[in-house]
Write a protein that holds these residues in place. Structure first.
Motif, PDB file in Angstrom:
ATOM      1  N   GLY A 107     -81.107 105.978  35.855  1.00  0.00           N
ATOM      2  CA  GLY A 107     -80.573 105.125  36.916  1.00  0.00           C
ATOM      3  C   GLY A 107     -80.082 103.785  36.396  1.00  0.00           C
ATOM      4  N   GLU A 108     -80.828 103.188  35.483  1.00  0.00           N
ATOM      5  CA  GLU A 108     -80.423 101.890  34.934  1.00  0.00           C
ATOM      6  C   GLU A 108     -79.116 101.995  34.153  1.00  0.00           C
ATOM      7  N   GLN A 109     -78.903 103.105  33.481  1.00  0.00           N
ATOM      8  CA  GLN A 109     -77.643 103.280  32.756  1.00  0.00           C
ATOM      9  C   GLN A 109     -76.482 103.516  33.718  1.00  0.00           C
ATOM     10  N   LEU A 110     -76.731 104.252  34.796  1.00  0.00           N
ATOM     11  CA  LEU A 110     -75.689 104.467  35.798  1.00  0.00           C
ATOM     12  C   LEU A 110     -75.308 103.160  36.486  1.00  0.00           C
ATOM     13  N   VAL A 111     -76.295 102.343  36.798  1.00  0.00           N
ATOM     14  CA  VAL A 111     -76.030 101.061  37.449  1.00  0.00           C
ATOM     15  C   VAL A 111     -75.155 100.170  36.556  1.00  0.00           C
ATOM     16  N   GLY A 112     -75.214 100.382  35.256  1.00  0.00           N
ATOM     17  CA  GLY A 112     -74.418  99.596  34.327  1.00  0.00           C
ATOM     18  C   GLY A 112     -72.913  99.746  34.505  1.00  0.00           C
ATOM     19  N   ILE A 113     -72.453 100.823  35.130  1.00  0.00           N
ATOM     20  CA  ILE A 113     -71.011 101.008  35.342  1.00  0.00           C
ATOM     21  C   ILE A 113     -70.539 100.412  36.661  1.00  0.00           C
ATOM     22  N   VAL A 114     -71.472 100.010  37.508  1.00  0.00           N
ATOM     23  CA  VAL A 114     -71.140  99.485  38.836  1.00  0.00           C
ATOM     24  C   VAL A 114     -70.904  97.973  38.751  1.00  0.00           C
ATOM     25  N   PRO A 115     -69.823  97.483  39.368  1.00  0.00           N
ATOM     26  CA  PRO A 115     -69.615  96.030  39.360  1.00  0.00           C
ATOM     27  C   PRO A 115     -70.695  95.322  40.177  1.00  0.00           C
ATOM     28  N   GLN A 116     -71.055  94.120  39.761  1.00  0.00           N
ATOM     29  CA  GLN A 116     -72.034  93.333  40.501  1.00  0.00           C
ATOM     30  C   GLN A 116     -71.503  93.082  41.910  1.00  0.00           C
ATOM     31  N   PRO A 117     -72.365  93.083  42.922  1.00  0.00           N
ATOM     32  CA  PRO A 117     -71.881  92.887  44.289  1.00  0.00           C
ATOM     33  C   PRO A 117     -71.250  91.509  44.495  1.00  0.00           C
ATOM     34  N   VAL A 118     -71.747  90.500  43.815  1.00  0.00           N
ATOM     35  CA  VAL A 118     -71.196  89.149  43.928  1.00  0.00           C
ATOM     36  C   VAL A 118     -71.026  88.601  42.520  1.00  0.00           C
ATOM     37  N   GLU A 119     -69.810  88.190  42.213  1.00  0.00           N
ATOM     38  CA  GLU A 119     -69.523  87.619  40.904  1.00  0.00           C
ATOM     39  C   GLU A 119     -69.835  86.128  40.930  1.00  0.00           C
ATOM     40  N   PRO A 120     -70.383  85.578  39.838  1.00  0.00           N
ATOM     41  CA  PRO A 120     -70.634  84.135  39.803  1.00  0.00           C
ATOM     42  C   PRO A 120     -69.309  83.382  39.808  1.00  0.00           C
ATOM     43  N   MET A 121     -69.294  82.252  40.460  1.00  0.00           N
ATOM     44  CA  MET A 121     -68.096  81.410  40.491  1.00  0.00           C
ATOM     45  C   MET A 121     -67.902  80.757  39.130  1.00  0.00           C
ATOM     46  N   VAL A 122     -66.681  80.593  38.727  1.00  0.00           N
ATOM     47  CA  VAL A 122     -66.368  79.979  37.432  1.00  0.00           C
ATOM     48  C   VAL A 122     -66.953  78.562  37.385  1.00  0.00           C
ATOM     49  N   GLU A 123     -66.850  77.824  38.473  1.00  0.00           N
ATOM     50  CA  GLU A 123     -67.390  76.467  38.504  1.00  0.00           C
ATOM     51  C   GLU A 123     -68.900  76.466  38.299  1.00  0.00           C
ATOM     52  N   ASP A 124     -69.599  77.459  38.872  1.00  0.00           N
ATOM     53  CA  ASP A 124     -71.048  77.564  38.692  1.00  0.00           C
ATOM     54  C   ASP A 124     -71.396  77.823  37.231  1.00  0.00           C
ATOM     55  N   LEU A 125     -70.587  78.617  36.557  1.00  0.00           N
ATOM     56  CA  LEU A 125     -70.856  78.904  35.146  1.00  0.00           C
ATOM     57  C   LEU A 125     -70.628  77.671  34.281  1.00  0.00           C
ATOM     58  N   LYS A 126     -69.652  76.854  34.636  1.00  0.00           N
ATOM     59  CA  LYS A 126     -69.376  75.643  33.864  1.00  0.00           C
ATOM     60  C   LYS A 126     -70.524  74.660  33.929  1.00  0.00           C
ATOM     61  N   LYS A 127     -71.278  74.661  35.040  1.00  0.00           N
ATOM     62  CA  LYS A 127     -72.390  73.732  35.214  1.00  0.00           C
ATOM     63  C   LYS A 127     -73.580  74.071  34.337  1.00  0.00           C
ATOM     64  N   GLU A 128     -73.695  75.342  33.970  1.00  0.00           N
ATOM     65  CA  GLU A 128     -74.857  75.792  33.204  1.00  0.00           C
ATOM     66  C   GLU A 128     -74.810  75.379  31.771  1.00  0.00           C
TER      67      GLU A 128
END
Length: 128
Positions: A107-128
């Protein structure tokens, strides 16, 4: 000329402006995920979700009622996505029930092909 509804932060000099709108649509080529489990190789054929199909899966995983408010089921999202994505698999039929009965490692390998339900915002990534 840039219209009000267009967002252009910068234009890369290295990349040409697109001319074939067909390239903007989701590709529907079949891919293969190989899972090694129980000493054997298992092949799962699948197709990527389009933007609209992903949103359908998100809709299927949401519930709202006046008592409990909004709820999102990660399990229902992944099950909905995998039932749309998987085209030819060793498990038949591909349903939420059969997916839930799979070994955790599969199951964990199958889930790896599924896109995340919500993508992080680019601005949120810049803050990290």
């Amino acid at each position: 000329m840039v219209e009000d509804n267009e967002i252009i932060d910068s234009v890369s000099e290295d990349i040409s402006v697109g001319s074939d709108p067909a390239l903007l649509y989701a590709g529907r080529e079949e891919k293969i995920l190989e899972i090694n489990h129980a000493g054997q190789k298992w092949l799962f054929k699948y197709k990527e979700l389009s933007w609209g199909q992903k949103n359908e899966c998100i809709d299927q995983a949401q519930t709202w009622d006046t008592e409990n408010g909004f709820k999102f089921s990660v399990n229902k999202y992944y099950a909905a996505a995998l039932t749309k994505m998987l085209t030819d698999t060793p498990i038949k039929p591909v349903t939420e029930t059969t997916l839930n009965r799979l070994d955790r490692l599969v199951g964990e390998q199958l889930v790896g092909i599924v896109p995340q339900p919500v993508e992080p915002m680019v601005e949120d990534l810049k803050k990290e």
